[in-house]
Design a protein around this motif. Sequence first.
Motif, PDB file in Angstrom:
ATOM      1  N   VAL A  81     -17.620 -39.000   6.882  1.00 15.18           N
ATOM      2  CA  VAL A  81     -17.265 -38.884   8.164  1.00 15.18           C
ATOM      3  C   VAL A  81     -16.058 -38.839   8.382  1.00 15.18           C
ATOM      4  O   VAL A  81     -14.973 -38.905   7.542  1.00 15.18           O
ATOM      5  CB  VAL A  81     -17.635 -40.435   8.813  1.00 15.18           C
ATOM      6  N   ASP A  82     -15.680 -38.559   9.714  1.00 14.19           N
ATOM      7  CA  ASP A  82     -14.214 -38.183  10.369  1.00 14.19           C
ATOM      8  C   ASP A  82     -13.430 -39.641  10.089  1.00 14.19           C
ATOM      9  O   ASP A  82     -14.117 -40.617  10.100  1.00 14.19           O
ATOM     10  CB  ASP A  82     -14.299 -37.629  11.585  1.00 14.19           C
ATOM     11  N   GLU A  83     -12.332 -39.351  10.118  1.00 13.66           N
ATOM     12  CA  GLU A  83     -11.390 -40.577  10.079  1.00 13.66           C
ATOM     13  C   GLU A  83     -11.624 -41.480  11.005  1.00 13.66           C
ATOM     14  O   GLU A  83     -11.648 -42.669  10.940  1.00 13.66           O
ATOM     15  CB  GLU A  83      -9.784 -40.323   9.982  1.00 13.66           C
ATOM     16  N   SER A  84     -11.704 -41.022  12.387  1.00 16.92           N
ATOM     17  CA  SER A  84     -12.059 -41.938  13.717  1.00 16.92           C
ATOM     18  C   SER A  84     -13.372 -42.803  13.495  1.00 16.92           C
ATOM     19  O   SER A  84     -13.523 -43.530  14.240  1.00 16.92           O
ATOM     20  CB  SER A  84     -12.089 -40.866  14.774  1.00 16.92           C
ATOM     21  N   GLU A  85     -14.402 -42.255  12.634  1.00 14.63           N
ATOM     22  CA  GLU A  85     -15.591 -42.948  12.679  1.00 14.63           C
ATOM     23  C   GLU A  85     -15.836 -43.799  11.367  1.00 14.63           C
ATOM     24  O   GLU A  85     -16.901 -44.287  10.976  1.00 14.63           O
ATOM     25  CB  GLU A  85     -16.689 -41.676  12.452  1.00 14.63           C
ATOM     26  N   THR A 126     -14.033 -40.052   3.905  1.00 13.88           N
ATOM     27  CA  THR A 126     -13.554 -39.093   4.948  1.00 13.88           C
ATOM     28  C   THR A 126     -13.456 -37.704   3.925  1.00 13.88           C
ATOM     29  O   THR A 126     -13.671 -37.748   2.658  1.00 13.88           O
ATOM     30  CB  THR A 126     -12.130 -39.284   5.458  1.00 13.88           C
ATOM     31  N   PRO A 127     -13.462 -36.536   4.502  1.00  7.06           N
ATOM     32  CA  PRO A 127     -13.501 -35.402   3.717  1.00  7.06           C
ATOM     33  C   PRO A 127     -12.445 -35.112   2.849  1.00  7.06           C
ATOM     34  O   PRO A 127     -12.486 -34.607   1.808  1.00  7.06           O
ATOM     35  CB  PRO A 127     -13.671 -34.120   4.814  1.00  7.06           C
ATOM     36  N   THR A 128     -11.250 -35.536   3.434  1.00  6.17           N
ATOM     37  CA  THR A 128     -10.044 -35.775   2.572  1.00  6.17           C
ATOM     38  C   THR A 128     -10.236 -36.305   1.082  1.00  6.17           C
ATOM     39  O   THR A 128      -9.922 -36.115   0.152  1.00  6.17           O
ATOM     40  CB  THR A 128      -8.498 -36.197   3.387  1.00  6.17           C
TER      41      THR A 128
END
Length: 150
Positions: free
Chosen positions: A93-97, A116-118
């Motif tokens: 998920v994105d960092e915000s999620e 996160t993807p990173t």
Amino acid sequence: MCSNDSPSQKRDGTAEPDVSTDISRQRLQSDYGASIDSLRDTRLPETRIEELVTLCVETQQRLDHGRGDGEQTLTLVAAVGEAMADLEAATVVDESELPESRALETGVPAEEYVLTPTERDEALAALSSLLHTAVETPPASPATTAGAAD
């Protein structure tokens, strides 16, 4: 015949020591050390990190004694594959999620292992580097294993 085909020999027929073996062994030990550091900085499940670090340390110790271990290398490669499967099963998920708490244990439901993807990319890079190092690790030579006591 190329000069790299066999070790050079002195006039009395004895082979000169291969200095490149020591250099490559030192490089491999350094690469395993770098992999340990990289793994500890990833968001892999904690038990996976412990398992991989232990296998790296054991491999370094075997290299200290001048020998690799084909069976141990296969175990390490399998452990890297399992860690990659963990990453594949993780929810990304994105960092915000990101949820407030994230499970970083092996065996938890995949939806609770969130990255996160990173974080996933960093973990994959660390595992890829370790896999490359493992593949470069030569097995013990017959002369080395003949006198070795396990």
